[in-house]
Design a protein around this motif. Structure first.
Motif, mmCIF file in Angstrom:
data_model
loop_
_atom_site.group_PDB
_atom_site.id
_atom_site.type_symbol
_atom_site.label_atom_id
_atom_site.label_comp_id
_atom_site.label_asym_id
_atom_site.label_seq_id
_atom_site.Cartn_x
_atom_site.Cartn_y
_atom_site.Cartn_z
ATOM 1 N N LEU A 1 0.803 -1.221 0.000
ATOM 2 C CA LEU A 1 0.000 0.000 0.000
ATOM 3 C C LEU A 1 0.841 1.278 0.000
ATOM 4 C CD1 LEU A 1 -3.030 -0.818 2.340
ATOM 5 C CD2 LEU A 1 -2.940 -0.788 -0.143
ATOM 6 N N PRO A 2 1.877 1.364 0.822
ATOM 7 C CA PRO A 2 2.635 2.624 0.838
ATOM 8 C C PRO A 2 3.224 3.000 -0.508
ATOM 9 C CG PRO A 2 3.190 1.276 2.742
ATOM 10 C CD PRO A 2 2.391 0.409 1.818
ATOM 11 N N SER A 3 3.432 2.010 -1.393
ATOM 12 C CA SER A 3 4.049 2.303 -2.696
ATOM 13 C C SER A 3 3.041 2.825 -3.710
ATOM 14 C CB SER A 3 4.720 1.041 -3.257
ATOM 15 O OG SER A 3 3.744 0.040 -3.523
ATOM 16 N N THR B 1 -0.537 8.494 -3.975
ATOM 17 C CA THR B 1 -1.376 9.044 -2.909
ATOM 18 C C THR B 1 -2.844 9.059 -3.316
ATOM 19 O OG1 THR B 1 0.456 10.411 -2.146
ATOM 20 C CG2 THR B 1 -1.758 11.055 -1.428
ATOM 21 N N LEU C 1 -4.310 5.723 -2.752
ATOM 22 C CA LEU C 1 -4.452 5.455 -1.317
ATOM 23 C C LEU C 1 -5.681 6.163 -0.763
ATOM 24 C CD1 LEU C 1 -0.774 5.700 0.015
ATOM 25 C CD2 LEU C 1 -2.178 3.644 -0.207
ATOM 26 N N VAL D 1 -8.865 4.343 0.985
ATOM 27 C CA VAL D 1 -9.326 4.638 2.345
ATOM 28 C C VAL D 1 -10.794 5.059 2.324
ATOM 29 C CG1 VAL D 1 -9.070 6.217 4.300
ATOM 30 C CG2 VAL D 1 -7.052 5.177 3.249
ATOM 31 N N ILE E 1 -5.288 -0.285 7.681
ATOM 32 C CA ILE E 1 -4.069 0.132 6.973
ATOM 33 C C ILE E 1 -2.893 0.122 7.938
ATOM 34 C CG2 ILE E 1 -5.337 1.502 5.302
ATOM 35 C CD1 ILE E 1 -4.558 3.988 6.866
ATOM 36 N N GLU F 1 2.956 2.661 7.771
ATOM 37 C CA GLU F 1 3.472 3.590 6.754
ATOM 38 C C GLU F 1 2.337 4.339 6.051
ATOM 39 O OE1 GLU F 1 6.739 2.400 4.141
ATOM 40 O OE2 GLU F 1 6.785 0.503 5.232
ATOM 41 N N THR F 2 1.279 3.601 5.689
ATOM 42 C CA THR F 2 0.149 4.233 5.008
ATOM 43 C C THR F 2 -0.565 5.205 5.934
ATOM 44 O OG1 THR F 2 -0.142 2.193 3.737
ATOM 45 C CG2 THR F 2 -1.956 3.771 3.699
ATOM 46 N N LYS G 1 1.408 8.319 6.072
ATOM 47 C CA LYS G 1 1.334 9.055 4.814
ATOM 48 C C LYS G 1 0.008 9.790 4.659
ATOM 49 C CE LYS G 1 2.387 8.278 -0.079
ATOM 50 N NZ LYS G 1 2.787 7.251 -1.085
ATOM 51 N N LEU G 2 -1.083 9.161 5.176
ATOM 52 C CA LEU G 2 -2.410 9.752 5.028
ATOM 53 C C LEU G 2 -2.898 10.400 6.315
ATOM 54 C CD1 LEU G 2 -4.199 6.956 2.946
ATOM 55 C CD2 LEU G 2 -3.071 9.018 2.127
ATOM 56 N N GLU H 1 -3.166 -4.770 7.869
ATOM 57 C CA GLU H 1 -1.794 -4.943 8.330
ATOM 58 C C GLU H 1 -1.729 -4.792 9.851
ATOM 59 O OE1 GLU H 1 1.208 -2.852 5.867
ATOM 60 O OE2 GLU H 1 -0.539 -2.149 4.727
#
Length: 621
Positions: free
Chosen positions: A104-106, A109, A112, A116, A138, A141-142, A145-146, A175
């Protein structure tokens, strides 16, 4: 998870299966064993495996299975049975191509954000109840990021609700690294809480998961009610969230037992063959329970069809929102009416410190309050009742008609004149004074006139559970002389804060029994309430000898008070009785007999005592 040593018999079978067919290489069983040794998350259950393999190799028996899928099924049954783990499966898939979903982090945005928004639903229901549905947990990392998106569109909006329904019924993926983020929102910044320990077998590492002291967004905290919904589909990280919140006593779980997934499961090719073994490579251990949600799932507090979970959760929140008001109401009632005023501070302190987390219904609340109050007071008269029908708060006695009098006397009273001119009087309920006055003439004629001229009286209270206390002075008066009036006891009424001295009466209908003839009162563990007060007064003034069992320790008077606007009612002993002899409050532990005897034997014991006294009197003459 339960597990055992790797079965030598199983490996003998595996080796026979593989070596018995020229189509399969003997190395297959060795490769599978090596995968288990290096990857299975319960390595301690594999003790003895290498020795078992050698035993299999040395065996000469042959079992031929030519069909590879059948062989895979046989191996699956064997491995699952040996290790007591249904997640272990062997399959034959020569064309299997592993597909790794992108991390997901890759993802960009924008993707993502869409993910979400598609997996999170938020609304505010009636009574400011929040509803938050998350279909995918999630990871760290995700979430980082969000952060602003989650803060502004989820957590800060959730924070303004009065209570929350957290729906994980459709959460089948996620996760584990995201679990601390969620748990942190429902806990305080300090102290940090150890919520999970994850052991990864391939890397042979252990990682502890803790709540976080700093998060992006406003915390929901520990105080407001939280309900987590689960279904048979709830799996993985969502199970970790539900399990952790449940055992932290932060949330009640409503719905179905969850799927019982795993922290991490991998499908590994066995050597160069077309066989694969699916194996759990990591495991979770909850620091509170020492166990896990894996395989067994998360059991709900309220087990109900998942489709009905939202409505049930709303009802549960209504019950739980009423708990503080109910506790305050009970405290106020006890403070105002409970007759043993010296015990009130301990009651109130205990109620304030009691944990009502497990209460999920009004019946639960009634039982919890009962258990807590009686554990402190040891007073069985202090009760919380649940009833749909409003109990009568002022139970007024009914004056019988002329036709009912004879029936009442026949029902309540049993009399007999025994050998030695011993009177026997049994009555099983204490009637109100107005009722006694109404039936007085017939009672004198049909009952009292047949007993008043006996030489000794046995009064049987073994089956009398109580009734009205107003007639006690009248009943006692028959066993004392007209002068002087005797002080029987004093009543302190907490509801009116008044003290009333109860005396024998100057005038009564019919003839007195007098103050010199022997009286024996029979008691049992059923004898209660007003029957106890009569017995204790007669004992206290040395007017009767008590034979039988200790009485129940009931109340002279209990008031019934509604707890708020609920269907719960408190029965509160609002009067205490003070001894006319010592001036001290009578104990609630019941009346101790002069002569202890089983209730069934009390009458014969009394008859023997009377016979012995008569014999002594005859010898004295």
């Amino acid at each position: 998870m339960a597990g055992g040593r790797f079965s030598p018999a199983l490996l003998v079978l595996l080796y026979h299966v593989l070596f018995g067919s020229s189509s399969f290489q003997p190395a297959l069983v060795l490769d599978m064993a090596k995968i288990l040794l290096n990857n299975y998350c319960f390595p301690e259950n594999l003790v003895g495996m290498q020795e078992a393999i050698q035993q299999a190799i040395n065996s000469g028996e042959i079992l031929k299975i030519y069909d590879r899928k059948t062989l895979a099924s046989v191996l699956t049954v064997g491995v699952q049975g040996a290790l007591n783990d249904p997640r272990l499966t062997v399959s034959f898939e020569p064309n299997f191509v592993p597909v790794m979903p992108p991390a997901l982090p890759s993802l960009p945005t924008e993707q993502l954000i869409r993910l979400v928004r598609n997996s999170v639903k938020l609304e505010v229901l009636k009574n400011n109840v929040g509803y938050l549905r998350i279909d995918q947990i999630i990871g760290e990392e995700t979430a980082t990021k969000l952060g602003p998106l989650l803060r502004d569109n989820v957590w800060n909006k959730v924070a303004n609700t009065s209570s929350l329904i957290f729906d994980l019924r459709y959460s089948t993926a996620g996760e584990l690294s995201g679990v601390p983020f969620i748990i942190s929102y429902f806990s305080d910044p300090e102290p940090l809480i150890h919520i999970d320990t994850v052991f990864d077998r391939p890397s042979n590492t252990t990682k502890e998961l803790w709540t976080m002291s700093s998060i992006m967004g406003e915390r929901y905290g520990k105080q407001k009610d939280l309900i987590v919904l689960t279904s048979k589909r709830t799996m993985g990280a969502a199970e970790a969230v539900a399990y952790t919140l449940k055992h932290l006593k932060r949330a009640n779980i409503v719905g179905e037992r969850s799927a019982g997934g795993s922290v991490k499961v991998e499908k590994i090719r066995i050597g160069d063959s077309g066989f694969y073994i699916t194996i759990p490579v990591a495991r979770s251990v909850n620091p509170i329970t020492g166990q896990s949600w894996e395989v067994s799932g998360v059991s709900p507090s309220v087990n109900i069809n998942a489709k009905e979970a939202v409505a049930n959760a709303q009802n549960l929140l209504a019950v739980r929102s009423a708990i503080p008001r109910a506790i305050q109401s009970v405290s106020d009632i006890i403070r105002q009416y409970y007759s043993f005023t010296d015990r009130v501070p301990a009651f109130l302190q205990h109620l304030e410190s009691t944990d009502f987390f497990s209460v999920i219904s009004e019946e639960d609340l009634a039982n919890k309050l009962n258990n807590e109050l009686q554990s402190v007071s040891e007073d069985p008269r202090l009760m919380i009742k649940l009833t749909q029908d409003h109990p009568s708060l002022h139970d007024m006695p009914k004056i019988p008609t002329a036709q009912e009098v004879g029936y009442i006397i026949d029902t309540l009273f049993k009399i007999e004149v025994m050998p030695g001119n011993v009177g026997y009087l049994r009555f099983d309920m204490m009637a109100d004074i107005e009722v006694m006055r109404a039936i007085g003439p017939q009672l004198i004629k049909l009952v009292w006139s047949k007993l008043v001229n006996t030489d000794t009286m046995i009064i049987d209270m073994r089956y009398n559970t109580g009734g009205y206390s107003t007639a006690i002075p009248l009943l006692c008066t028959y066993f004392f002389d007209a002068e002087p009036l005797r002080h029987l006891y004093t009543v302190f009424d907490r509801s009116t804060t008044t003290m009333t001295e109860v005396m024998t009466l100057p005038q009564i209908q019919g003839q007195r029994y007098g103050s010199t003839k022997d009286i024996y009162i029979l008691t049992s563990q059923m004898t209660g309430s007003a029957a106890e007060v009569f017995t204790r007064a007669m004992k206290d003034l040395n007017r009767a000898k008590v034979i039988g069992e200790p009485t129940i320790g009931g109340s002279l008077s209990s008031g019934t008070y509604q707890i708020g606007n609920s269907i719960l009612y408190a029965s509160i002993p609002n009067q205490v009785v003070l001894s006319a002899v010592t001036g001290k409050v009578w104990s609630v532990s019941g009346v101790e007999p002069h002569v202890a005897a089983q209730a069934n034997d009390a009458l014969s014991v009394a008859q023997r005592i009377i016979a012995s006294r008569l014999l002594k009197q005859d010898k004295g003459k």
